[in-house]
Design an enzyme around this catalytic site. Structure first.
Site, PDB file in Angstrom:
ATOM      1  N   HIS A   1      -2.918   7.432   2.486  1.00  0.00           N
ATOM      2  CA  HIS A   1      -3.379   6.141   1.980  1.00  0.00           C
ATOM      3  C   HIS A   1      -4.703   5.815   2.665  1.00  0.00           C
ATOM      4  O   HIS A   1      -4.881   6.067   3.851  1.00  0.00           O
ATOM      5  CB  HIS A   1      -2.324   5.068   2.280  1.00  0.00           C
TER       6      HIS A   1
ATOM      7  N   CYS B   1       0.814  -1.223   0.000  1.00  0.00           N
ATOM      8  CA  CYS B   1       0.000   0.000   0.000  1.00  0.00           C
ATOM      9  C   CYS B   1       0.843   1.267   0.000  1.00  0.00           C
ATOM     10  O   CYS B   1       0.310   2.363  -0.146  1.00  0.00           O
ATOM     11  CB  CYS B   1      -0.952   0.000   1.182  1.00  0.00           C
TER      12      CYS B   1
ATOM     13  N   ASN C   1      -9.954   0.285   0.073  1.00  0.00           N
ATOM     14  CA  ASN C   1      -8.497   0.317  -0.060  1.00  0.00           C
ATOM     15  C   ASN C   1      -8.112  -0.220  -1.446  1.00  0.00           C
ATOM     16  O   ASN C   1      -8.215  -1.413  -1.707  1.00  0.00           O
ATOM     17  CB  ASN C   1      -7.886  -0.545   1.054  1.00  0.00           C
TER      18      ASN C   1
HETATM   19  O1  UT7 Z   1      -3.361  -0.891   3.578  1.00  0.00           O
HETATM   20  C1  UT7 Z   1      -2.509  -1.912   3.994  1.00  0.00           C
HETATM   21  C2  UT7 Z   1      -2.449  -1.929   5.427  1.00  0.00           C
HETATM   22  N1  UT7 Z   1      -3.669  -2.446   5.990  1.00  0.00           N
HETATM   23  C3  UT7 Z   1      -4.253  -1.779   6.961  1.00  0.00           C
HETATM   24  O2  UT7 Z   1      -3.845  -0.693   7.284  1.00  0.00           O
HETATM   25  C4  UT7 Z   1      -5.388  -2.451   7.698  1.00  0.00           C
HETATM   26  C5  UT7 Z   1      -5.153  -2.332   9.173  1.00  0.00           C
HETATM   27  N2  UT7 Z   1      -6.127  -3.032   9.983  1.00  0.00           N
HETATM   28  C6  UT7 Z   1      -7.386  -2.612  10.117  1.00  0.00           C
HETATM   29  O3  UT7 Z   1      -7.794  -1.668   9.483  1.00  0.00           O
HETATM   30  C7  UT7 Z   1      -8.265  -3.291  11.120  1.00  0.00           C
HETATM   31  O4  UT7 Z   1      -7.489  -4.105  11.958  1.00  0.00           O
HETATM   32  C8  UT7 Z   1      -9.385  -4.154  10.478  1.00  0.00           C
HETATM   33  C9  UT7 Z   1     -10.388  -3.242   9.805  1.00  0.00           C
HETATM   34  C10 UT7 Z   1      -8.798  -5.111   9.487  1.00  0.00           C
HETATM   35  C11 UT7 Z   1     -10.109  -4.919  11.565  1.00  0.00           C
HETATM   36  O5  UT7 Z   1     -10.611  -4.026  12.559  1.00  0.00           O
HETATM   37  P1  UT7 Z   1     -10.337  -4.322  14.107  1.00  0.00           P
HETATM   38  O6  UT7 Z   1     -11.000  -3.238  14.833  1.00  0.00           O
HETATM   39  O7  UT7 Z   1      -8.856  -4.473  14.275  1.00  0.00           O
HETATM   40  O8  UT7 Z   1     -11.119  -5.642  14.333  1.00  0.00           O
HETATM   41  P2  UT7 Z   1     -10.585  -7.041  14.845  1.00  0.00           P
HETATM   42  O9  UT7 Z   1      -9.828  -7.736  13.790  1.00  0.00           O
HETATM   43  O10 UT7 Z   1      -9.945  -6.869  16.175  1.00  0.00           O
HETATM   44  O11 UT7 Z   1     -11.968  -7.773  15.084  1.00  0.00           O
HETATM   45  C12 UT7 Z   1     -12.874  -7.334  16.123  1.00  0.00           C
HETATM   46  C13 UT7 Z   1     -14.087  -8.236  16.054  1.00  0.00           C
HETATM   47  C14 UT7 Z   1     -13.727  -9.714  16.007  1.00  0.00           C
HETATM   48  O12 UT7 Z   1     -14.728 -10.433  16.736  1.00  0.00           O
HETATM   49  P3  UT7 Z   1     -14.404 -10.956  18.221  1.00  0.00           P
HETATM   50  O13 UT7 Z   1     -13.203 -11.849  18.067  1.00  0.00           O
HETATM   51  O14 UT7 Z   1     -14.123  -9.731  19.014  1.00  0.00           O
HETATM   52  O15 UT7 Z   1     -15.661 -11.668  18.578  1.00  0.00           O
HETATM   53  C15 UT7 Z   1     -13.866 -10.058  14.551  1.00  0.00           C
HETATM   54  O16 UT7 Z   1     -14.183 -11.412  14.329  1.00  0.00           O
HETATM   55  O17 UT7 Z   1     -14.814  -7.954  14.850  1.00  0.00           O
HETATM   56  C16 UT7 Z   1     -15.018  -9.184  14.145  1.00  0.00           C
HETATM   57  N3  UT7 Z   1     -15.018  -8.898  12.729  1.00  0.00           N
HETATM   58  C17 UT7 Z   1     -16.125  -8.564  12.048  1.00  0.00           C
HETATM   59  N4  UT7 Z   1     -17.399  -8.422  12.428  1.00  0.00           N
HETATM   60  C18 UT7 Z   1     -18.289  -8.055  11.489  1.00  0.00           C
HETATM   61  C19 UT7 Z   1     -13.958  -8.896  11.878  1.00  0.00           C
HETATM   62  N5  UT7 Z   1     -14.379  -8.570  10.646  1.00  0.00           N
HETATM   63  C20 UT7 Z   1     -15.701  -8.363  10.717  1.00  0.00           C
HETATM   64  C21 UT7 Z   1     -16.692  -7.989   9.789  1.00  0.00           C
HETATM   65  N6  UT7 Z   1     -17.960  -7.856  10.205  1.00  0.00           N
HETATM   66  N7  UT7 Z   1     -16.408  -7.766   8.485  1.00  0.00           N
END
Ligand code: UT7
Length: 333
Positions: free
Chosen positions: A256, A116, A286
């Site tokens: 980005h 990215c 993205n």
């Molecule tokens: O551009 C290249 C670089 N990439 C990035 O910069 C991305 C960086 N990361 C992020 O933007 C975030 O970490 C994500 C958007 C990918 C995820 O957000 P998060 O706030 O870090 O969520 P998480 O992975 O900690 O998940 C929190 C909860 C989990 O459930 P539990 O384990 O707490 O029960 C996930 O299973 O949200 C759940 N979850 C979802 N729920 C509904 C994960 N994806 C989804 C979804 N819909 N699509």
């Protein structure tokens, strides 16, 4: 005579027509518009659905748009750099396909993969060729068909990405506008948190890799998020400080577009009001190497010659960086 600066003299873009909404995604995986909007800030993204078309098609369209808008003939281009993580093929480089589509048949061209951070790395690279006087017209294009490597059964990654391409033209300038400073960094420890497991020479494609769904983006979101927030904000603040720029001096942050929360955190660390931060993540998601030039494309008419812009990105590698540039032209409206 003093060395020229490399200045952006035009922007072109292309994105596919099909719009994949959060509503449609919520029928494909267990997710909701509310979760995606609050945690990431994306409402919809563009998807290239026509069979037989890859990222080079998107890139070719963006470059054609750029040449048309800037009144540049293809044979005038000295160098084309394509930033992508989703080339049509492993080889030849995607730039070859894009150049051919745009009629650029006699130029130096190569691909650059910095995840990215592709566009930021690419702009720093492209600028060197202009500043050293070797090239007069350089095309830098970010072209991504992220849908080709997105697993639409994985709710943790499939809402994040979209397809698009955008391109800029770089030329030499002695008017004090153009690229002023840059910071580019990387740390390979991040490789294990964001990658595609199979399809490369380490793990060539096989029935097993396909069955294990290893030809898709693998991301440990939380680690990536944490590193993205701190590193993108750190280099953005550092580049302001070492160029004695206050928040008032900065006209725009061009970040980005990976997650609205990362963008907001970066803008806040720089002391910028939200009105100075370009954000279109809600409409495109993205698009990897295409996010920053796509912002420039959409904001082009609002940009004034001499405006101080900070471009900042973080991506797979890990790679990250920031650029300080002075915008080079006003657009006739
Ligand atoms: O551009 C290249 C670089 N990439 C990035 O910069 C991305 C960086 N990361 C992020 O933007 C975030 O970490 C994500 C958007 C990918 C995820 O957000 P998060 O706030 O870090 O969520 P998480 O992975 O900690 O998940 C929190 C909860 C989990 O459930 P539990 O384990 O707490 O029960 C996930 O299973 O949200 C759940 N979850 C979802 N729920 C509904 C994960 N994806 C989804 C979804 N819909 N699509």
């Amino acid at each position: 005579m003093e060395k020229p600066k490399a200045v952006i003299t035009g922007v072109g873009a292309y994105y596919p027509e099909y719009i994949l909404t959060n509503e449609e995604l919520s029928h494909m995986v267990d997710t909701t518009d509310e979760w995606i909007m609050t945690r990431v800030g994306i409402r919809e993204r563009r998807i290239l659905r026509e069979p037989g078309k890859g990222s080079a098609f998107l890139g070719g369209k963006a470059v054609e748009d750029l040449l048309r808008k800037t009144g540049t003939r293809p044979e005038e281009i000295d160098l084309l750099i394509c930033c992508t993580v989703t080339p049509d093929m492993h080889f030849p480089a995607n730039g070859n396909f894009i150049a051919e589509m745009a009629g650029i048949n006699n130029a130096f061209n190569f691909d650059l993969n910095a995840g990215c951070s592709g566009f930021v790395y690419g702009l720093i690279t492209a600028a060197q060729f202009v500043e050293n006087g070797h090239y007069k017209k350089v095309v830098l294009v970010g072209a991504e068909k992220m849908s080709a490597i997105t697993d639409y059964t994985d709710r943790t990654t499939c809402p994040l990405f979209g397809d698009a391409a955008a391109a800029v033209l770089l030329e030499p300038s002695h008017e004090g506008v153009g690229m002023i400073d840059h910071i580019a960094r990387s740390d390979g420890f991040g490789g294990k948190y964001l990658h595609m497991k199979a399809g490369g020479s380490l793990k060539p494609p096989s029935f097993e890799t396909v069955a294990a769904r290893e030809h898709f983006i693998y991301q440990e979101g939380k680690v990536v998020f944490k590193n993205a927030v701190s590193n993108m904000a750190d280099v953005s603040v550092e580049i302001m400080q070492r160029n004695n720029l206050t928040a008032d001096d900065v006209a725009w942050l061009v970040p980005h577009q990976a997650n609205m929360r990362i963008i907001t955190a970066t803008g806040e660390r720089m002391g910028l009001p939200a009105s100075k931060v370009m954000v279109n993540i809600q409409r495109y998601g993205n698009t990897t190497s295409a996010t920053i030039p796509l912002c420039l494309y959409e904001w082009e008419k609002q940009l004034k010659k001499g405006d101080n812009l900070i471009l900042a990105a973080f991506g797979a590698g890990f790679t990250w960086g920031a650029i300080y540039l002075k915008w080079g032209y006003n657009t006739e409206i």
